[in-house]
Design a protein around this motif. Structure first.
Motif, short mmCIF file in Angstrom:
data_model
loop_
_atom_site.label_atom_id
_atom_site.label_comp_id
_atom_site.label_asym_id
_atom_site.label_seq_id
_atom_site.Cartn_x
_atom_site.Cartn_y
_atom_site.Cartn_z
N THR A 155 1.49 -43.48 -42.30
CA THR A 155 2.00 -42.76 -40.64
C THR A 155 1.04 -42.79 -39.77
O THR A 155 -0.14 -42.61 -40.22
CB THR A 155 2.81 -41.45 -41.03
OG1 THR A 155 1.84 -40.52 -41.63
CG2 THR A 155 3.83 -41.62 -42.15
N ALA A 156 1.35 -42.73 -38.54
CA ALA A 156 0.70 -42.89 -37.51
C ALA A 156 1.18 -41.94 -36.42
O ALA A 156 2.36 -42.21 -36.04
CB ALA A 156 -0.08 -44.02 -37.02
N LEU A 157 0.58 -41.28 -35.64
CA LEU A 157 0.89 -40.69 -34.35
C LEU A 157 0.24 -41.10 -33.19
O LEU A 157 -1.02 -41.14 -33.16
CB LEU A 157 0.93 -39.10 -34.51
CG LEU A 157 1.23 -38.14 -33.33
CD1 LEU A 157 2.84 -38.37 -33.36
CD2 LEU A 157 0.80 -36.86 -34.02
N ALA A 158 0.93 -41.39 -32.17
CA ALA A 158 0.44 -41.85 -31.11
C ALA A 158 1.07 -41.09 -29.76
O ALA A 158 2.28 -40.68 -29.72
CB ALA A 158 0.48 -43.55 -30.76
N PHE A 159 0.36 -41.15 -28.55
CA PHE A 159 0.91 -40.37 -27.44
C PHE A 159 0.84 -41.21 -26.00
O PHE A 159 0.07 -41.95 -25.82
CB PHE A 159 0.00 -38.94 -27.14
CG PHE A 159 0.35 -37.98 -28.10
CD1 PHE A 159 1.48 -37.13 -27.96
CD2 PHE A 159 -0.36 -37.72 -29.54
CE1 PHE A 159 1.59 -36.22 -28.95
CE2 PHE A 159 0.03 -36.84 -30.15
CZ PHE A 159 0.83 -35.89 -30.12
N ILE A 190 9.64 -42.90 -36.94
CA ILE A 190 10.26 -41.76 -37.50
C ILE A 190 10.56 -40.69 -36.07
O ILE A 190 11.76 -40.06 -36.23
CB ILE A 190 8.97 -40.71 -38.22
CG1 ILE A 190 8.96 -41.65 -39.48
CG2 ILE A 190 9.76 -39.49 -38.69
CD1 ILE A 190 7.59 -41.18 -40.26
N GLN A 191 9.92 -40.55 -35.06
CA GLN A 191 10.06 -40.05 -33.86
C GLN A 191 9.67 -40.88 -32.85
O GLN A 191 8.62 -41.25 -32.75
CB GLN A 191 9.40 -38.55 -33.72
CG GLN A 191 9.86 -37.64 -32.78
CD GLN A 191 9.00 -36.33 -32.53
OE1 GLN A 191 8.37 -36.01 -33.65
NE2 GLN A 191 9.06 -35.66 -31.50
N CYS A 192 10.49 -40.92 -31.82
CA CYS A 192 10.44 -41.66 -30.56
C CYS A 192 11.01 -40.96 -29.34
O CYS A 192 12.18 -40.43 -29.73
CB CYS A 192 10.88 -43.00 -31.03
SG CYS A 192 10.76 -44.35 -29.45
N PHE A 193 10.78 -41.40 -28.48
CA PHE A 193 11.41 -40.79 -26.90
C PHE A 193 12.22 -41.95 -26.53
O PHE A 193 12.79 -42.00 -25.28
CB PHE A 193 10.43 -40.51 -25.75
CG PHE A 193 9.34 -41.43 -25.60
CD1 PHE A 193 9.45 -42.38 -24.65
CD2 PHE A 193 7.95 -41.37 -26.39
CE1 PHE A 193 8.39 -43.40 -24.44
CE2 PHE A 193 7.19 -42.24 -26.14
CZ PHE A 193 7.19 -43.15 -25.25
N VAL A 206 4.12 -35.03 -18.61
CA VAL A 206 4.57 -34.40 -20.11
C VAL A 206 3.68 -35.50 -20.73
O VAL A 206 3.54 -36.72 -20.55
CB VAL A 206 5.96 -34.64 -20.05
CG1 VAL A 206 6.71 -33.55 -19.22
CG2 VAL A 206 6.61 -35.88 -19.74
N ASP A 207 3.74 -35.18 -22.01
CA ASP A 207 3.19 -35.91 -23.16
C ASP A 207 4.20 -36.39 -24.07
O ASP A 207 5.02 -35.59 -24.52
CB ASP A 207 2.01 -35.36 -24.18
CG ASP A 207 0.77 -34.90 -23.24
OD1 ASP A 207 0.60 -35.86 -22.37
OD2 ASP A 207 0.16 -33.98 -23.38
#
Length: 252
Positions: A155-159, A190-193, A206-207
């Protein structure tokens, strides 16, 4: 006696009589009149023939069909504008086109835990990020990191950061894509806007996080050999609600 020796035109002059046209001359005059009459008749018929189609039932039927076709095109364009984002999302979910994970990779929480096991004997993949906005959206939208490196199954998290530079509150909707296109079925978020309305007040910043992983099956797919770099791109569009409360994107 003297008049008999003159030619016929001389005798007519002396006697005062008017010469009568010869038979040949009369025939020429008659034929000329007939040709002129025939030509005028043809011109008259052509004029009526050229004007007739405008009033025939066939022409009226063609005009009606053209009107119905034009109305159908206008209604179809309006319907497409209202449903463009939901339709785009549905097609992408079914085919994996445009970077949207196909439904077989949209697993539940329990299955997700089993899929996010890093393949330690695989090569690391370079994930790069792009961000853009439509011309009518006064936002600044950029990724906070240029790239991350992950293993398949890790998994990876990006902003991303979005700034509303306009004087009014604005609702935006984002679409995204993954390149190369054949990687799309393995790119799982998994999570996305994306595809969700994001309201930014005037001047607000906003981030926006993106939590994702590359499916571990990527490492065993022979078609993925030679692919070491994957690019995730987002584009924000301006959106607003219509009179019926339906969210409507404005892509231009």
């Amino acid at each position: 006696m003297f008049s008999r020796l003159l030619p016929s035109w001389g005798r007519n002059t002396l006697t005062g009589s008017v010469p009568r046209p010869s038979i040949y001359l009369r025939r020429v005059i008659l034929n000329t009149e007939k040709r002129c009459f025939s030509r005028n008749s043809l011109l008259h018929e052509k004029h009526h023939a050229s004007a007739a189609p405008f009033n025939t039932p066939q022409s009226q039927q063609r005009n009606t069909s053209t009107m119905y076709y034009t109305i159908s095109m206008i209604l179809g364009t309006v319907a497409l504008a209202y449903g463009s984002v939901p339709l785009y999302k549905m097609i992408c979910q079914q085919t994996g086109w445009g970077g949207q994970p196909i439904l077989t990779h949209r697993v539940g929480d329990g299955d997700t835990a089993s899929r996010v096991t890093p393949v330690t004997d695989s090569r690391r993949l370079r994930i790069t990020f792009n961000g853009s906005v439509s011309d009518v959206l006064p936002w600044k939208f950029t990724p906070q990191q240029r790239e991350v490196r992950v293993l398949p199954g890790e998994t990876a998290l990006a902003f991303y950061t979005a700034i509303n530079k306009g004087p009014q509150d604005i609702i935006g909707v984002a679409t995204y894509s993954v390149t190369p296109g054949q990687v799309a079925p393995y790119f799982s978020k998994i999570q996305c806007f994306c595809f969700e309305e994001q309201k930014l007040n005037a001047g607000e910043t906003v981030d926006m996080p993106v939590f994702f992983y590359i499916d571990p099956d990527f490492a065993t797919d022979p078609n993925m050999k030679g692919i070491d770099t994957i690019t995730l791109s987002y584009t924000f569009f301006k959106a607003k609600y219509d009179d019926n409360g339906v969210l409507k994107p404005i892509p231009a």
